[in-house]
Design a protein around this motif. Structure first.
Motif, short mmCIF file in Angstrom:
data_model
loop_
_atom_site.label_atom_id
_atom_site.label_comp_id
_atom_site.label_asym_id
_atom_site.label_seq_id
_atom_site.Cartn_x
_atom_site.Cartn_y
_atom_site.Cartn_z
N MET A 1 -16.22 5.09 -32.08
CA MET A 1 -16.97 5.57 -32.76
C MET A 1 -16.02 6.58 -33.88
SD MET A 1 -19.68 6.68 -34.45
CE MET A 1 -20.73 5.40 -33.85
N THR A 5 -17.90 7.13 -40.12
CA THR A 5 -19.18 5.86 -40.15
C THR A 5 -20.33 6.61 -39.89
OG1 THR A 5 -17.45 4.47 -39.02
CG2 THR A 5 -19.95 3.76 -39.24
N ARG A 241 -26.95 11.56 -27.60
CA ARG A 241 -26.23 11.20 -26.09
C ARG A 241 -25.15 10.17 -26.34
NH1 ARG A 241 -31.62 12.45 -23.27
NH2 ARG A 241 -31.26 14.63 -22.71
N VAL A 242 -25.69 9.01 -26.93
CA VAL A 242 -25.08 7.69 -26.93
C VAL A 242 -23.85 8.25 -27.82
CG1 VAL A 242 -25.09 5.43 -27.81
CG2 VAL A 242 -27.16 6.29 -26.62
N SER A 244 -22.32 10.92 -28.32
CA SER A 244 -21.18 11.47 -27.36
C SER A 244 -20.24 10.79 -26.78
CB SER A 244 -21.84 12.86 -26.81
OG SER A 244 -22.28 12.38 -25.37
N VAL A 245 -21.29 9.83 -25.76
CA VAL A 245 -20.42 8.82 -24.80
C VAL A 245 -19.40 7.93 -25.60
CG1 VAL A 245 -20.96 6.62 -23.55
CG2 VAL A 245 -22.44 8.64 -23.51
N ARG A 246 -19.81 7.93 -26.82
CA ARG A 246 -18.82 6.83 -27.71
C ARG A 246 -17.69 7.62 -28.31
NH1 ARG A 246 -21.29 1.58 -27.76
NH2 ARG A 246 -20.07 0.91 -29.41
N GLY A 247 -17.63 8.96 -27.87
CA GLY A 247 -16.59 9.77 -28.65
C GLY A 247 -16.84 10.74 -29.46
N ILE A 403 -27.62 17.59 -25.13
CA ILE A 403 -26.99 16.35 -24.52
C ILE A 403 -26.78 16.36 -23.30
CG2 ILE A 403 -24.73 15.00 -24.62
CD1 ILE A 403 -24.44 15.65 -27.54
N SER A 404 -26.35 17.41 -22.56
CA SER A 404 -26.09 17.44 -21.37
C SER A 404 -27.28 17.63 -20.17
CB SER A 404 -25.20 18.60 -20.90
OG SER A 404 -24.17 18.69 -21.76
N ARG B 48 -26.49 8.68 -16.46
CA ARG B 48 -25.98 9.37 -17.42
C ARG B 48 -24.52 9.82 -16.93
NH1 ARG B 48 -30.60 13.53 -18.85
NH2 ARG B 48 -32.36 12.02 -19.56
N ALA B 51 -22.11 7.03 -17.54
CA ALA B 51 -22.02 6.82 -18.67
C ALA B 51 -21.16 7.77 -19.51
CB ALA B 51 -23.21 6.82 -19.57
N GLY B 52 -21.00 9.39 -18.95
CA GLY B 52 -20.14 10.29 -19.36
C GLY B 52 -20.98 11.19 -20.31
N VAL B 53 -22.13 11.16 -20.05
CA VAL B 53 -22.88 11.99 -20.96
C VAL B 53 -23.06 13.49 -20.42
CG1 VAL B 53 -25.41 12.50 -21.60
CG2 VAL B 53 -24.61 10.20 -21.68
N ARG B 76 -15.13 4.36 -22.86
CA ARG B 76 -15.85 4.12 -24.15
C ARG B 76 -15.73 2.57 -24.58
NH1 ARG B 76 -12.71 8.60 -26.46
NH2 ARG B 76 -13.55 10.28 -25.59
N TYR B 81 -24.04 2.09 -22.73
CA TYR B 81 -25.22 2.80 -22.01
C TYR B 81 -26.37 2.81 -23.02
CZ TYR B 81 -27.99 6.94 -20.73
OH TYR B 81 -28.83 7.72 -20.38
N TRP B 101 -22.10 1.16 -35.40
CA TRP B 101 -21.33 0.63 -34.11
C TRP B 101 -20.45 -0.57 -34.38
CZ3 TRP B 101 -22.47 4.49 -30.97
CH2 TRP B 101 -23.79 5.25 -31.28
N ALA B 145 -25.59 -1.05 -28.53
CA ALA B 145 -24.90 -0.76 -27.36
C ALA B 145 -23.87 -1.87 -27.10
CB ALA B 145 -25.98 -0.35 -26.16
N SER B 147 -21.87 -3.17 -29.02
CA SER B 147 -20.80 -3.52 -29.71
C SER B 147 -19.59 -3.29 -29.18
CB SER B 147 -20.75 -2.33 -30.93
OG SER B 147 -20.77 -0.95 -30.40
N GLY B 148 -18.24 -3.77 -29.27
CA GLY B 148 -17.06 -3.55 -28.79
C GLY B 148 -16.94 -4.22 -27.40
#
Lengths: 405, 227
Positions: A1, A5, A241-242, A244-247, A403-404, B48, B51-53, B76, B81, B101, B145, B147-148
């Motif tokens: 991410m 963008t 959240r999403v 943050s997951v994607r960087g 987020i957490s 979560r 997923a790393g949240v 990633r 997720y 994305w 989600a 994508s990638g």
């Protein structure tokens, strides 16, 4: 991410909100100008109530008597200090005892003749015991001025009569007396605007209007965030959240959302400033002089204040982004700061403790900087910038916590 | 157990409350695993965490021999997720949401022959996300989600509040993903979702145990009540 963008997406969102925001802003501006106009008028009315009322007991049938006192009032072109009210001596005494007038002046009917005769029946200045201070001094001076004016007027008239008797034997001196008196007072005593009072207002070298322009402007900037509430009230926490997951962590998210908001506010502010001249004329007010804003030193200060206020608003929306609660929080913070920091009431009127508190709050920093620009004292840019960074850091912390959770 | 692909002793606490107490589970490609359990049992927390949240309190999430809880960069790329809500930007069109994305080339490819085509997202690309129906929003969220080219799909109640037609469409898309070798981990209460999965696992009191789901919803409900 890619942060770029996400920034692009947020910029697109901001563009969609822009038309709605401009309409709300123009409405707020109208209210702001009205409010400023009302406050300025109130301030002037309060000043007029402070004018000292002075009774005058004199023979008003003599044309130059009215002219002398009208002339005294006209000398005071701003009509700032004194109001002369003609009345009988009994009434004057009653009014004085009731404290409806500060003093009264009695010009005896034979004042001038008694001076020539060497047995002076003086002009009397009557006030209450215990009267002291500037008002009493002023009234003493007024009493002296009235005496001198009467004497000098009469001297001029006697001199003119002597000339008529000696050089113009064909002219009836008694008939000429009245004409001379009328011409003398009309030509000399009725001159007005021989001097001008300049009111320094509530800060050094700053007029009342300019002060309220700065204060109401600051309040407007704080309330303005409400017009951008659609940007904040429909944010998806799941998206955060999403991301943050994607960087894209909380710091990058906050920056990518804040920057378009800041640009939106700056664009809107430019439009408002451009339109404000029209609004001032519509409501019959004079816009404050904009020359100080043209100085290159003013712009970093101005931009830092806008940055600070935008960051504060962004933080408040981060605290509460629900539509109704978020707007309420913005409104309450704006109004509370607006009052304490001197946006709607000069901060010099408040007790010392409140003034200190006000100077520390963001709105207080902004008001003092804006007034500093217009008064030539200059404003600060470092403190607002630090404030902005602090608000953004807090926003990122809050975002991470959300987020957490 | 193949330790190259597995959850090993996953732990998570909130203060003194231990939510996950050493969750261990072998994983494999081409699997669809359902996580069932009473409300508050920790299903969403587990997803979560994976997923790393949220940070974990211990354990490993191994895939291809790599611990994805440590190697976030790899995670990633491999993990997609999809949370319970719909993480979309309502003011933007479906196309703009996807562009967040996907790059243009991969987006067009996926729309023409990939997962996005399977999800049917191409039908409403120009519609603002805020105006889409619940089913469309869900399809769009899943499309975002995906994508990638992920290998693992973590889904938190993906078909909740959707009608049967939408449910089936999504489940068909998940099935395609699974058949292409992907792993699906789905937290669910939905009987249709349960029946589409290879294995059902019960999460209860912080631990995971297998459950032989035979389509008997009543028996499952009794088990969940006792859990």
């Amino acid at each position: 991410m890619n942060g770029g963008t996400y920034l692009r997406c947020q910029a697109k969102r901001a563009l969609r909100v822009l038309p709605q925001m401009l309409i709300l802003s123009l409405l707020l501006l109208s209210v702001g100008v009205l409010l400023g106009q009302m406050l300025t008028q109130r301030s002037q009315q309060e000043e007029s109530k402070k004018k000292t009322q002075v009774g005058v007991v004199a023979d008003r049938s003599l044309s130059f008597v009215s002219q002398i006192f009208d002339g005294l009032e006209n000398f005071d072109a701003s009509r700032f200090a004194l109001d002369f009210l003609f009345m009988e001596e009994e009434e004057a005494l009653k009014e004085l005892r009731a404290k409806k007038i500060s003093a009264y002046i009695v010009v005896p009917d034979d004042f001038v003749i008694s001076v020539y005769a060497g047995n002076v029946n003086p002009v009397r200045y009557v006030t209450l015991s215990g009267a002291s201070g500037t008002t009493a001094q002023l009234l003493t001076e007024v009493g002296g001025a009235v005496s001198r004016l009467f004497l000098e007027a009469e001297s001029a008239l006697v001199g003119a009569r002597s000339y008529v008797v000696e050089e113009l034997p064909e002219v009836d001196p008694d008939a000429a007396d009245q004409a001379l008196a009328d011409r003398y007072t009309a030509l000399t005593l009725s001159r007005d605007k021989l001097y001008r009072v300049e009111i320094l207002g509530y800060a050094a070298s700053l007029s009342t209007e300019t002060y309220y322009f700065c204060g109401i402007g600051t309040l407007f900037l704080m309330l303005w965030a409400i017009s951008c509430s659609p940007l904040f009230s429909r944010r998806s926490r799941e998206l955060c959240r999403v991301l943050s997951v994607r960087g894209l962590g909380s710091v990058k998210q906050v920056l990518c959302e804040f920057l378009p908001f800041l640009v939106l506010m700056l664009v809107g502010l430019s439009c408002i400033l451009a339109a404000s001249g029209v609004f001032f004329r519509l409501y019959g007010a004079e816009p404050p002089p904009m020359d100080p804003l043209r100085s290159p030193r003013a712009w970093p200060v101005l931009l830092s204040q806008v940055l600070m206020l935008c960051a504060m608003e962004f933080f408040l929306f981060e605290v509460e982004s629900a539509p109704v609660e978020g707007i309420l929080l913005q409104f309450l913070c704006a109004v509370a700061q607006g009052y304490i920091c001197g946006c709607v009431y000069p901060y010099s009127f408040f007790p010392k403790g409140v003034r200190i508190l006000g100077s520390l709050l963001p709105a207080g920093v902004a008001v003092r900087s804006f007034t500093g620009i217009f008064s030539g004292e200059g404003g600060v840019w470092l403190v607002p910038t630090l404030y902005a960074l602090a608000f953004l850091a807090l926003s990122a912390l809050l975002r991470q916590r959300r987020i957490s959770r | 157990m193949d330790e190259r692909n597995a959850l090993i002793d996953i732990r998570k606490s909130y203060g003194k409350k231990e939510v996950l107490k050493g969750v261990t589970l072998p994983l494999g490609k081409g699997q669809a695993l359902a996580l069932a359990g009473p409300n508050g049992s920790g299903k969403s927390t587990l997803l979560r965490l994976l997923a790393g949240v949220i940070p974990s309190g211990g354990g490993e999430f191994r895939w291809r021999g790599e611990d994805l809880l440590v190697n976030r960069a790899l995670a990633r790329k491999l993990v997609a997720y999809v949370p319970q809500g719909t993480p979309l930007i309502d003011e933007l069109t479906a196309w703009d949401n996807l562009r967040l994305w996907y790059d243009r080339q991969s987006l067009e490819q996926s729309l023409s022959e990939g997962m996005l085509r399977q999800l049917g997202v191409g039908d409403f690309l120009k519609t603002t996300a805020g105006k889409l129906s619940g089913g469309m929003r869900k399809r769009l969220s899943i499309g975002c989600a995906m994508s990638g080219q992920p290998e693992i799909l973590l889904l938190d109640e993906p078909t909740a509040a959707l009608d049967l037609v939408c449910k089936q469409a999504l489940l068909d898309a998940f099935d395609l993903f699974r058949r292409q070798g992907g792993l699906i981990l789905i937290a669910t209460h939905d009987l249709l979702e349960l029946s589409c999965c290879d294995r059902v696992l019960l999460l209860s009191h912080g631990t995971l145990s297998p459950y032989d789901y035979d389509g008997d919803a009543r028996r499952l409900a009794q088990v969940l009540e006792q859990a």
